[in-house]
Write a protein that holds these residues in place. Structure first.
Motif, PDB file in Angstrom:
ATOM      1  N   GLY A  57       0.800  -1.207   0.000  1.00 27.89           N
ATOM      2  CA  GLY A  57       0.000   0.000   0.000  1.00 27.89           C
ATOM      3  C   GLY A  57       0.833   1.257   0.000  1.00 27.89           C
ATOM      4  O   GLY A  57       2.034   1.204  -0.165  1.00 27.89           O
ATOM      5  N   PRO A  58       0.192   2.374   0.156  1.00 29.26           N
ATOM      6  CA  PRO A  58      -1.251   2.510   0.283  1.00 29.26           C
ATOM      7  C   PRO A  58      -1.960   2.360  -1.061  1.00 29.26           C
ATOM      8  O   PRO A  58      -1.381   2.585  -2.107  1.00 29.26           O
ATOM      9  N   CYS A  59      -3.204   1.957  -0.973  1.00 25.59           N
ATOM     10  CA  CYS A  59      -4.061   1.782  -2.143  1.00 25.59           C
ATOM     11  C   CYS A  59      -5.407   2.431  -1.865  1.00 25.59           C
ATOM     12  O   CYS A  59      -5.630   2.963  -0.794  1.00 25.59           O
ATOM     13  N   GLY A  60      -6.300   2.334  -2.810  1.00 23.09           N
ATOM     14  CA  GLY A  60      -7.655   2.840  -2.618  1.00 23.09           C
ATOM     15  C   GLY A  60      -7.683   4.350  -2.567  1.00 23.09           C
ATOM     16  O   GLY A  60      -6.988   5.028  -3.323  1.00 23.09           O
ATOM     17  N   ASN A  61      -8.478   4.892  -1.661  1.00 22.99           N
ATOM     18  CA  ASN A  61      -8.633   6.337  -1.550  1.00 22.99           C
ATOM     19  C   ASN A  61      -7.336   7.031  -1.166  1.00 22.99           C
ATOM     20  O   ASN A  61      -7.153   8.204  -1.452  1.00 22.99           O
ATOM     21  N   LEU A  62      -6.421   6.311  -0.512  1.00 29.37           N
ATOM     22  CA  LEU A  62      -5.161   6.913  -0.089  1.00 29.37           C
ATOM     23  C   LEU A  62      -4.179   7.105  -1.242  1.00 29.37           C
ATOM     24  O   LEU A  62      -3.299   7.956  -1.180  1.00 29.37           O
ATOM     25  N   ASN A  63      -4.303   6.285  -2.295  1.00 28.02           N
ATOM     26  CA  ASN A  63      -3.371   6.379  -3.421  1.00 28.02           C
ATOM     27  C   ASN A  63      -4.029   5.801  -4.670  1.00 28.02           C
ATOM     28  O   ASN A  63      -3.806   4.655  -5.030  1.00 28.02           O
ATOM     29  N   ARG A  64      -4.809   6.604  -5.345  1.00 29.84           N
ATOM     30  CA  ARG A  64      -5.538   6.139  -6.528  1.00 29.84           C
ATOM     31  C   ARG A  64      -4.625   5.857  -7.720  1.00 29.84           C
ATOM     32  O   ARG A  64      -5.026   5.195  -8.664  1.00 29.84           O
ATOM     33  N   LYS A  76      -5.481  -6.312  -5.117  1.00 26.78           N
ATOM     34  CA  LYS A  76      -5.141  -7.176  -3.981  1.00 26.78           C
ATOM     35  C   LYS A  76      -6.164  -7.054  -2.857  1.00 26.78           C
ATOM     36  O   LYS A  76      -5.948  -7.518  -1.747  1.00 26.78           O
ATOM     37  N   SER A  77      -7.280  -6.372  -3.139  1.00 25.35           N
ATOM     38  CA  SER A  77      -8.402  -6.205  -2.198  1.00 25.35           C
ATOM     39  C   SER A  77      -8.036  -5.428  -0.939  1.00 25.35           C
ATOM     40  O   SER A  77      -8.555  -5.700   0.144  1.00 25.35           O
ATOM     41  N   PHE A  78      -7.131  -4.457  -1.064  1.00 29.96           N
ATOM     42  CA  PHE A  78      -6.804  -3.591   0.060  1.00 29.96           C
ATOM     43  C   PHE A  78      -7.591  -2.306  -0.064  1.00 29.96           C
ATOM     44  O   PHE A  78      -7.909  -1.887  -1.171  1.00 29.96           O
ATOM     45  N   PRO A  79      -7.909  -1.628   1.021  1.00 33.00           N
ATOM     46  CA  PRO A  79      -7.637  -2.047   2.394  1.00 33.00           C
ATOM     47  C   PRO A  79      -8.586  -3.164   2.826  1.00 33.00           C
ATOM     48  O   PRO A  79      -9.728  -3.227   2.381  1.00 33.00           O
ATOM     49  N   LYS A  80      -8.088  -4.039   3.673  1.00 30.07           N
ATOM     50  CA  LYS A  80      -8.883  -5.156   4.187  1.00 30.07           C
ATOM     51  C   LYS A  80      -9.780  -4.669   5.321  1.00 30.07           C
ATOM     52  O   LYS A  80      -9.454  -3.719   6.023  1.00 30.07           O
ATOM     53  N   ASN A  81     -10.899  -5.339   5.492  1.00 26.84           N
ATOM     54  CA  ASN A  81     -11.800  -5.018   6.596  1.00 26.84           C
ATOM     55  C   ASN A  81     -11.210  -5.514   7.907  1.00 26.84           C
ATOM     56  O   ASN A  81     -10.446  -6.476   7.939  1.00 26.84           O
TER      57      ASN A  81
END
Length: 110
Positions: A57-64, A76-81
């Motif tokens: 990471g970071p991935c998702g909203n933190l690093n598009r 890789k399905s991050f961030p995980k719940n």
């Protein structure tokens, strides 16, 4: 069966496949695999190694713009719940225990 590969950082690591006679249970997984950042007051050297070499990471909203982002989702399905216990998914893949700050998670600045 195994293979050894090197990632971008050049360190070799194995991918190992084990065949088990008896099904492994989630409570047994936690005795072998940990998805927890080590406590620096217990093992400072391991605490330094994990964020530098193992954390995704970071991935998702933190690093598009992350390499792993496809169609605005991390491949890789991050961030995980968060989950209080390790469980086995319907496909047999483990969902590792990831506690949040309200339930024993220790937050560190990496």
């Amino acid at each position: 069966m195994y293979s050894v590969e090197c990632q971008k950082r050049g360190l070799p690591h194995p991918h190992i496949l084990f065949w088990l006679i008896d099904k492994i249970h989630p409570e047994e997984i936690e005795s072998i695999i940990s998805a927890v950042i080590p406590n620096p007051s217990i093992d400072q050297m391991l605490f330094n190694i994990v964020p530098a070499n193992i954390i995704h990471g970071p991935c998702g909203n933190l690093n598009r713009s992350s390499f792993y982002m496809v169609d605005e989702k991390c491949t890789k399905s991050f961030p995980k719940n968060f989950t209080n216990d390790t469980i086995t998914n319907v496909d047999g893949y483990p969902i590792y225990r990831r506690r949040n700050t309200d339930n024993g998670f220790m937050q560190y600045r990496l």
